[in-house]
Design a protein around this motif. Structure first.
Motif, PDB file in Angstrom:
ATOM      1  N   HIS A  33       0.818  -1.203   0.000  1.00 42.58           N
ATOM      2  CA  HIS A  33       0.000   0.000   0.000  1.00 42.58           C
ATOM      3  C   HIS A  33       0.863   1.269   0.000  1.00 42.58           C
ATOM      4  O   HIS A  33       0.514   2.262  -0.618  1.00 42.58           O
ATOM      5  CB  HIS A  33      -0.933  -0.038   1.217  1.00 42.58           C
ATOM      6  CG  HIS A  33      -2.001   0.999   1.219  1.00 42.58           C
ATOM      7  ND1 HIS A  33      -3.038   0.998   0.322  1.00 42.58           N
ATOM      8  CD2 HIS A  33      -2.188   2.079   2.023  1.00 42.58           C
ATOM      9  CE1 HIS A  33      -3.823   2.032   0.556  1.00 42.58           C
ATOM     10  NE2 HIS A  33      -3.330   2.699   1.587  1.00 42.58           N
ATOM     11  N   PHE A  34       1.979   1.220   0.679  1.00 41.86           N
ATOM     12  CA  PHE A  34       2.847   2.390   0.798  1.00 41.86           C
ATOM     13  C   PHE A  34       4.049   2.328  -0.153  1.00 41.86           C
ATOM     14  O   PHE A  34       5.060   2.987   0.086  1.00 41.86           O
ATOM     15  CB  PHE A  34       3.312   2.556   2.242  1.00 41.86           C
ATOM     16  CG  PHE A  34       2.212   2.992   3.164  1.00 41.86           C
ATOM     17  CD1 PHE A  34       1.792   4.311   3.201  1.00 41.86           C
ATOM     18  CD2 PHE A  34       1.564   2.077   3.974  1.00 41.86           C
ATOM     19  CE1 PHE A  34       0.760   4.718   4.035  1.00 41.86           C
ATOM     20  CE2 PHE A  34       0.536   2.462   4.817  1.00 41.86           C
ATOM     21  CZ  PHE A  34       0.131   3.783   4.845  1.00 41.86           C
ATOM     22  N   ILE A  86       3.305  11.866   1.364  1.00 48.03           N
ATOM     23  CA  ILE A  86       2.646  10.845   0.530  1.00 48.03           C
ATOM     24  C   ILE A  86       1.993   9.794   1.431  1.00 48.03           C
ATOM     25  O   ILE A  86       0.865   9.371   1.185  1.00 48.03           O
ATOM     26  CB  ILE A  86       3.650  10.202  -0.449  1.00 48.03           C
ATOM     27  CG1 ILE A  86       4.090  11.231  -1.496  1.00 48.03           C
ATOM     28  CG2 ILE A  86       3.046   8.978  -1.132  1.00 48.03           C
ATOM     29  CD1 ILE A  86       5.251  10.784  -2.365  1.00 48.03           C
ATOM     30  N   ALA A  87       2.695   9.404   2.491  1.00 43.15           N
ATOM     31  CA  ALA A  87       2.123   8.435   3.435  1.00 43.15           C
ATOM     32  C   ALA A  87       0.866   8.995   4.089  1.00 43.15           C
ATOM     33  O   ALA A  87      -0.148   8.290   4.219  1.00 43.15           O
ATOM     34  CB  ALA A  87       3.152   8.059   4.501  1.00 43.15           C
ATOM     35  N   SER A  89      -1.078  11.252   2.843  1.00 44.55           N
ATOM     36  CA  SER A  89      -2.101  11.347   1.797  1.00 44.55           C
ATOM     37  C   SER A  89      -2.732   9.986   1.511  1.00 44.55           C
ATOM     38  O   SER A  89      -3.960   9.872   1.397  1.00 44.55           O
ATOM     39  CB  SER A  89      -1.478  11.931   0.529  1.00 44.55           C
ATOM     40  OG  SER A  89      -2.438  12.073  -0.482  1.00 44.55           O
ATOM     41  N   ILE A  90      -1.900   8.958   1.396  1.00 48.45           N
ATOM     42  CA  ILE A  90      -2.410   7.600   1.172  1.00 48.45           C
ATOM     43  C   ILE A  90      -3.326   7.184   2.321  1.00 48.45           C
ATOM     44  O   ILE A  90      -4.332   6.503   2.113  1.00 48.45           O
ATOM     45  CB  ILE A  90      -1.242   6.598   1.004  1.00 48.45           C
ATOM     46  CG1 ILE A  90      -0.529   6.839  -0.332  1.00 48.45           C
ATOM     47  CG2 ILE A  90      -1.732   5.157   1.105  1.00 48.45           C
ATOM     48  CD1 ILE A  90       0.756   6.057  -0.497  1.00 48.45           C
ATOM     49  N   SER A  91      -2.992   7.631   3.515  1.00 45.25           N
ATOM     50  CA  SER A  91      -3.783   7.293   4.701  1.00 45.25           C
ATOM     51  C   SER A  91      -5.011   8.192   4.858  1.00 45.25           C
ATOM     52  O   SER A  91      -5.701   8.111   5.872  1.00 45.25           O
ATOM     53  CB  SER A  91      -2.913   7.416   5.957  1.00 45.25           C
ATOM     54  OG  SER A  91      -1.809   6.541   5.880  1.00 45.25           O
ATOM     55  N   ASP A  92      -5.260   9.049   3.885  1.00 48.09           N
ATOM     56  CA  ASP A  92      -6.403   9.976   3.906  1.00 48.09           C
ATOM     57  C   ASP A  92      -6.397  10.899   5.116  1.00 48.09           C
ATOM     58  O   ASP A  92      -7.453  11.245   5.661  1.00 48.09           O
ATOM     59  CB  ASP A  92      -7.735   9.205   3.842  1.00 48.09           C
ATOM     60  CG  ASP A  92      -7.944   8.540   2.489  1.00 48.09           C
ATOM     61  OD1 ASP A  92      -7.551   9.139   1.460  1.00 48.09           O
ATOM     62  OD2 ASP A  92      -8.485   7.425   2.464  1.00 48.09           O
TER      63      ASP A  92
END
Length: 137
Positions: A33-34, A86-87, A89-92
């Protein structure tokens, strides 16, 4: 003489260690995912910072430039904040950290370009002055 080259190389190696650790964790857990965070740690952190450090080592006049320290600060901030953002952002959680990191990184690259162009122009000016002295003799 300050050792900006070593600062870049130490930070590059630290980000490599974090990137490799992330890669190992992703491989062991089969959770990718990351992966973009891992990729940016390795590209911005390891690769780009190491290349900057080697450039400063290869060209001592570049390391002596008044742009060297601001370049390091911007590049270090960008190389750390961009993957962290980015992490997030990916994690909302937020995109703002990624935006700030990207901006810092872009400014760092622009500042490095300015420093390189100044180095080339200064070298050309010295070469032209040396040629003029040789022709006058």
């Amino acid at each position: 003489m300050r050792r900006i080259d070593l600062g870049f190389l130490i930070l590059a190696t630290a980000t490599l260690l974090v990137g490799v650790g992330m890669g190992v964790w992703m491989g062991l857990t089969h959770n990718f995912h990351f992966a973009p965070v891992h990729a940016h740690l390795n590209l911005l952190g390891w690769t780009s910072l190491a290349i900057f450090g080697l450039c400063y080592r290869a060209y001592p006049a570049l390391a002596g430039s008044r742009l060297a320290l601001p370049h390091f600060a911007l590049a270090a901030g960008g190389a750390i904040l961009f993957p962290a953002g980015i992490a997030l952002s990916i994690s909302d959680i937020t995109m703002e950290v990624a935006k700030l990191g990207a901006l810092l990184w872009a400014l760092a690259v622009l500042l490095f370009l300015v420093a390189l162009v100044r180095l080339v122009l200064a070298g050309r000016a010295k070469a032209d002055a040396g040629t003029a002295r040789a022709l006058a003799a």
